[in-house]
Design a protein around this motif. Structure first.
Motif, PDB file in Angstrom:
ATOM      1  N   HIS A  57       0.816  -1.221   0.000  1.00 38.21           N
ATOM      2  CA  HIS A  57       0.000   0.000   0.000  1.00 38.21           C
ATOM      3  C   HIS A  57       0.845   1.265   0.000  1.00 38.21           C
ATOM      4  O   HIS A  57       0.345   2.351   0.302  1.00 38.21           O
ATOM      5  CB  HIS A  57      -0.907   0.006   1.244  1.00 38.21           C
ATOM      6  N   GLU A  58       2.125   1.131  -0.369  1.00 38.70           N
ATOM      7  CA  GLU A  58       2.991   2.301  -0.358  1.00 38.70           C
ATOM      8  C   GLU A  58       2.556   3.357  -1.362  1.00 38.70           C
ATOM      9  O   GLU A  58       2.733   4.549  -1.146  1.00 38.70           O
ATOM     10  CB  GLU A  58       4.430   1.872  -0.657  1.00 38.70           C
ATOM     11  N   ASP A  65      -0.593   3.744  -2.551  1.00 37.37           N
ATOM     12  CA  ASP A  65      -2.026   4.036  -2.499  1.00 37.37           C
ATOM     13  C   ASP A  65      -2.243   5.536  -2.325  1.00 37.37           C
ATOM     14  O   ASP A  65      -1.468   6.221  -1.637  1.00 37.37           O
ATOM     15  CB  ASP A  65      -2.687   3.296  -1.332  1.00 37.37           C
ATOM     16  N   PRO A  66      -3.288   6.122  -2.935  1.00 34.64           N
ATOM     17  CA  PRO A  66      -3.584   7.544  -2.738  1.00 34.64           C
ATOM     18  C   PRO A  66      -3.994   7.818  -1.293  1.00 34.64           C
ATOM     19  O   PRO A  66      -4.546   6.947  -0.618  1.00 34.64           O
ATOM     20  CB  PRO A  66      -4.740   7.803  -3.716  1.00 34.64           C
ATOM     21  N   SER A  67      -3.732   9.038  -0.823  1.00 32.31           N
ATOM     22  CA  SER A  67      -4.090   9.427   0.545  1.00 32.31           C
ATOM     23  C   SER A  67      -5.603   9.536   0.672  1.00 32.31           C
ATOM     24  O   SER A  67      -6.337   9.544  -0.332  1.00 32.31           O
ATOM     25  CB  SER A  67      -3.441  10.764   0.898  1.00 32.31           C
ATOM     26  N   TRP A  68      -6.079   9.659   1.917  1.00 36.71           N
ATOM     27  CA  TRP A  68      -7.531   9.794   2.138  1.00 36.71           C
ATOM     28  C   TRP A  68      -8.057  11.075   1.487  1.00 36.71           C
ATOM     29  O   TRP A  68      -9.184  11.104   0.977  1.00 36.71           O
ATOM     30  CB  TRP A  68      -7.824   9.817   3.636  1.00 36.71           C
ATOM     31  N   ARG A  82      -8.432  10.384  -2.198  1.00 35.13           N
ATOM     32  CA  ARG A  82      -9.600   9.531  -2.438  1.00 35.13           C
ATOM     33  C   ARG A  82     -10.897  10.333  -2.335  1.00 35.13           C
ATOM     34  O   ARG A  82     -11.820  10.175  -3.146  1.00 35.13           O
ATOM     35  CB  ARG A  82      -9.608   8.365  -1.443  1.00 35.13           C
TER      36      ARG A  82
END
Length: 221
Positions: A37-38, A40-43, A46
């Protein structure tokens, strides 16, 4: 049936089967590791993506309903913006409703000449708010000095305009407009201009030169 087939570590013996539930749990544990998950977009990203998806759906639905599709919707939006800009230019910034409940004069009484001198001093410095206020006070004080208005410390600009219209009916509209200007500047958050001050000065001068209409004996003032 979905199963995972593994071979014993020594290479001997039959393959080992893992039940489906255990395999799913093992896969979930593996995929939950941070290494996967390195990137993955931040919250925030998203949430932003969700927002733009919602805007895209909304725009698509609106363009489908508008005549001419997307082009028609764009024309409608531009028309609405043009109308809003025209209204803003014509009417100016929305003003707060002024409340003319505060008295026109402060505690220290001054003559009409003193108020006029103060108004001219403010006007010379371009302080149009204060100049307009002092000119309105000069106008009302002058009417009091001529006995066209009864001296009353708590009188408001609206009350002064209404009462002064009786002996000066030819200036009734200008008196009401002057009271509105005073209230807008003093209580409504508006900014006076040189034209505002010039209107009040012209009214003050005209009222001073006008012969009043005296009420008939016994008629209410």
């Amino acid at each position: 049936m979905a199963t995972a087939w593994l071979t014993r570590a020594d290479g001997d013996g039959p393959p080992v089967t893992i039940p489906r539930d255990a395999a799913r749990e093992a896969a979930e544990r593996e995929l939950s590791k941070p290494a996967y998950h390195e990137n993955d977009p931040s919250w925030f990203m998203r949430a932003l993506n969700k927002f733009w998806e919602w805007v895209d759906k909304l725009f698509s639905a609106a363009s489908g309903a508008a005549p001419g599709g997307t082009i028609g919707l764009l024309v409608i939006v531009l028309a609405v913006v043009a109308v809003a800009a025209a209204l803003w230019w014509r009417l100016g910034a929305p003003r707060r409703s002024p409340t003319s409940t505060a008295p026109l004069f402060d505690d220290r009484p001054r003559s009409a000449a003193e108020h006029r001198a103060a108004a001219e001093a403010h006007a010379a410095q371009g302080h149009w708010n204060q100049a307009a206020q002092e000119r309105m006070r000069a106008l009302v004080r002058s009417l009091e000095e001529r006995a066209l208005l009864d001296p009353r410390p708590g009188r408001t600009a609206d009350e002064a305009a209404t009462e002064a219209a009786r002996p000066l009916p030819q200036h009734a509209d200008a008196l009401r407009a002057a009271a509105r200007d005073f209230d807008d500047v003093t209580y409504g958050g508006r900014t006076a201009t040189q034209e505002t001050y010039q209107r009040l000065t012209a009214l003050d001068t005209a009222a001073e030169r006008t012969t009043p209409t005296l009420a008939a004996p016994g008629a209410p003032r």
